[in-house]
Design an enzyme around this catalytic site. Structure first.
Site, PDB file in Angstrom:
ATOM      1  CE  LYS A   1      -4.260  -1.706   0.204  1.00 33.48           C
ATOM      2  NZ  LYS A   1      -5.315  -1.384  -0.765  1.00 33.48           N
TER       3      LYS A   1
ATOM      4  CB  SER B   1      -3.735 -10.357   1.701  1.00 34.92           C
ATOM      5  OG  SER B   1      -2.673  -9.493   2.066  1.00 34.92           O
TER       6      SER B   1
END
Length: 333
Positions: free
Chosen positions: A46, A272
């Site tokens: 991110k 994830s």
């Protein structure tokens, strides 16, 4: 010749290592590589999205230190990435999080000088926090002077940042990327990677990794314990054509895959990341022998020590399931 000196910490975003995983899939007649995004300075993939969405606005003068206030919804990694960038440029940052946000992430936000605002009541229609967080963001944007909402869920600069992620992979493997597995949430990473592949004329098979209980691809919504992939609301960036296949993985799949990664590869991966490993295992019958398979690992496991890597949490959430990863390890030996 030594490596160049970087101009500031944000210059360390990107160019993360691609690591071959030689043990976790012993029966697979293909090579498996992981793009380890935890090596970004904020600790996750991110960082790329955060820098992509903010830097251009800083450069064109829309974001001004002392006057502008960045406001965004995030329960984890994007919040940390934005907080670091805002601290570097002297921008105020209000991050709308929720009651499921970990104490570690809240502590990181405070350390960077961000102001977390915690939403404690989920959306009454879905029972999820995302819609409630977004509603609070809209309220703040309408009332806080100088507010700027990057809006990771619909901002085209989000996927654009991940063209570089894919470019790095393609260049490292000299263009031979047969399969790409990427977890989906905002759809920024997968969409940006897929767009780069298509523009380059590569025939890579793109596999979207979604959570059981996520509504992104029209599934029935259900409670989820592992953050980082899946969403209770389909994102505006969703492009179903960006993925050739979709594999849904459960919370237990993620936990087992993460624990198995540690046992076999000594890789402490986030939820994830484990989801992509679980997805490749499910999809393995469709993999052409001799292929190069790339998994994007969005973050590391250090932010999951109280959940995925806590025996007590795993046992209380799922019952005694340690045999699932221990049996797999024993059968691999």
């Amino acid at each position: 010749m030594g490596r160049p000196v970087l101009n500031g910490i944000l210059a360390a975003i990107g160019e993360t290592p691609l690591v071959e995983l030689g043990k976790v899939f012993p029966g697979l007649n293909s090579r498996v590589f992981a793009k380890i995004e935890r090596f970004n300075p904020g600790g996750s993939v991110k960082d790329r999205s955060a820098l992509g969405m903010l830097l251009r606005r800083i450069q064109d003068g829309q974001l001004v230190p002392g006057r502008s206030v960045v406001i965004e919804s995030s329960s984890g990694n994007l919040a940390v990435g934005i907080a670091q960038i805002c601290r570097y440029y002297g921008l105020d940052f209000i991050c709308v999080v929720d009651a499921k946000t970990t104490q570690q992430n809240l502590a990181l936000l405070h350390a960077y000088g961000a102001k977390p605002e915690v939403v404690v009541t989920p959306d009454p229609n879905t029972g999820e926090y995302l819609a409630a967080r977004l509603e609070r963001v809209r309220e703040l944007v309408a009332t806080v002077p100088g507010a700027y909402w990057p809006n990771q869920y619909s901002n085209p600069l989000n996927p654009q940042a991940h063209r570089d992620t894919m470019r790095e992979i393609v260049e490292t493997l000299d263009g031979k990327v047969d399969y790409l597995f990427a977890a989906v949430s905002t759809f920024g990473t997968l969409r940006g990677c897929s767009e780069y592949l298509r523009e380059q004329g590569l025939d890579t098979t793109v596999v979207a990794v979604d959570a059981v209980g996520s509504r992104i691809f029209g599934q029935q919504g259900a409670p989820r314990l592992i953050p980082g992939h899946g969403a209770s609301v389909p994102p505006a960036l969703l492009d179903p054509d960006a993925a050739d296949h979709v594999v849904h993985v459960s919370d237990i799949d993620c936990v087992v895959a993460c624990r198995r990664l540690v046992l076999t590869e000594a890789v402490l991966a986030g939820g994830s990341s484990g989801a992509t490993v679980a997805a490749l295992k499910k999809f393995s019958d469709h993999i052409t022998p001799g292929s190069n398979c790339v998994l994007i690992f969005p973050d590391g496991g250090d932010r999951y020590l109280d959940t995925i890597y806590s025996d007590q949490w795993v046992s209380s959430s799922f019952g005694e399931i340690s045999h699932l990863w221990k049996q797999q390890k024993d059968s691999d030996s």
